[in-house]
Design a protein around this motif. Structure first.
Motif, PDB file in Angstrom:
ATOM      1  N   ASN A 144       0.839  -1.202   0.000  1.00 35.33           N
ATOM      2  CA  ASN A 144       0.000   0.000   0.000  1.00 35.33           C
ATOM      3  C   ASN A 144       0.874   1.252   0.000  1.00 35.33           C
ATOM      4  N   THR A 145       1.699   1.368  -1.022  1.00 33.78           N
ATOM      5  CA  THR A 145       2.615   2.491  -1.104  1.00 33.78           C
ATOM      6  C   THR A 145       1.979   3.653  -1.856  1.00 33.78           C
ATOM      7  N   TYR A 146       2.623   4.814  -1.749  1.00 36.75           N
ATOM      8  CA  TYR A 146       2.241   5.946  -2.584  1.00 36.75           C
ATOM      9  C   TYR A 146       2.520   5.605  -4.038  1.00 36.75           C
ATOM     10  N   TYR A 225      -2.833   5.854  -3.099  1.00 32.89           N
ATOM     11  CA  TYR A 225      -2.274   4.684  -2.438  1.00 32.89           C
ATOM     12  C   TYR A 225      -2.602   3.496  -3.328  1.00 32.89           C
ATOM     13  N   ASP A 228      -6.062   1.853  -2.921  1.00 34.10           N
ATOM     14  CA  ASP A 228      -7.251   2.696  -2.775  1.00 34.10           C
ATOM     15  C   ASP A 228      -8.456   2.124  -3.523  1.00 34.10           C
ATOM     16  N   TYR A 249       5.449  -0.352   1.333  1.00 33.56           N
ATOM     17  CA  TYR A 249       4.576  -0.469   2.508  1.00 33.56           C
ATOM     18  C   TYR A 249       3.892  -1.827   2.445  1.00 33.56           C
TER      19      TYR A 249
END
Length: 312
Positions: A144-146, A225, A228, A249
């Motif tokens: 769940n990274t940017y 994210y 999302d 993440y």
């Protein structure tokens, strides 16, 4: 004399009753600690917590369902505790024994260390956690990274697959991102420097508005994210961070070492969720709750049933 004997006898009986009651209370008190750790049938009990957003609650509820289905351990659910620091403190204080966490958050936020790629960050996570007697188990599969996202039409029109691809055409596009993302070094300024992106216009906006803006064609690129729900809803395409600017993440269970030692069966059970969920599947699960209005408990349970981990 007879009355004196009778009185003494009553006093003796009363004393015995007090002694018996006192002994019973003492035995009950001695067993109080065990009752906190065991249910009525003798099985152990743990508390699974979560942060205050849909994805984290779903992951926590999946773990709780799986543990109860595969072991005799009773699980108390304390989802929606609050932000990262609340859940982290609850775990360290033994108020909860297990919750879903992210490698990037642990390394960068809790220990203020440098992250690396997924494998490096996972190794660093596990190394750092040993000082607090905590364990990060096998990741669930989601990162769940940017990231940056564009509409499918834009991606196809410009053949966009990576951030580097986007940099080549960025001067003809409008960037619409969260206000904070425009100013943070680990946001747009860092990306701009690394990739050489120079957009025609940069707009700051609230998180909810930025998805609507790109869907309406008011912007061309947005930050997001990777898991999302709105990515699924608006059929956006996530671009690959080919120079690995954003830290990983990767999500996985974080558990107290003492809990794992007491219930070693938890390792095998929770490892059944290793690599179980893709980013796309997580997007859909989040959308089921945030868009379709389904209950987190229902979505989490149904997913485990579909994966064959628990019975319907």
């Amino acid at each position: 004399m007879k009355m004196m004997i009778m009185t003494k006898s009553k006093k003796t009986m009363a004393g015995l009753l007090v002694l018996i009651l006192g002994t019973m209370l003492l035995l009950s008190a001695c067993g109080g600690g065990a009752n906190k750790e065991s249910s009525a049938d003798g099985a152990g009990e743990i508390t699974v917590g979560s942060k205050n957003f849909t994805e984290n609650m779903l992951l926590a509820l999946m773990m709780a369902e799986l543990i109860e289905a595969k072991t005799d351990i009773k699980v108390k659910r304390q989802v929606n505790l609050g932000g990262s620091n609340v859940a982290w403190s609850a775990l360290k204080n033994d108020e909860i024994q297990l919750y879903p966490e992210y490698t990037g958050t642990i390394v960068a936020n809790y220990y203020q260390e440098e992250t690396g790629n997924s494998a490096e960050s996972l190794a660093k996570t596990r190394e750092l956690l040993t000082e607090d007697e905590l364990v990060f188990m096998e990741p669930f599969g989601i990162n769940n990274t940017y990231t940056l996202a564009v509409t499918r039409e834009t991606a196809e029109q410009h053949n966009l697959k990576t951030f580097s691809d986007l940099a080549k055409v960025s001067e003809d596009m409008i960037l619409g991102v969260e206000f904070e993302f425009l100013d943070r070094d680990d946001g747009f300024p860092g990306i701009q420097k690394l990739y050489g992106m120079n957009f025609k216009q940069q707009k700051g906006m609230d998180h909810g508005i930025m998805y609507q803006s790109i869907a309406n064609g008011e912007t061309d690129v947005t930050n997001a994210y990777a898991t999302d729900a709105q990515i699924k809803v608006h059929d956006l395409v996530i671009l690959q961070d080919d120079k690995e600017f954003f830290p990983p993440y990767d999500a996985g269970p974080i558990i107290r070492q003492a809990t794992l030692e007491k219930y070693p069966e938890l390792e095998e059970v929770l490892n059944q969720m290793s690599g179980l969920i893709s980013d796309e599947e997580m997007q859909k699960l989040n959308a089921d709750v945030d868009v379709e209005g389904l209950k987190e408990e229902e979505v989490a349970r149904q997913f485990l049933i579909e994966k064959g981990l628990i019975e319907g």
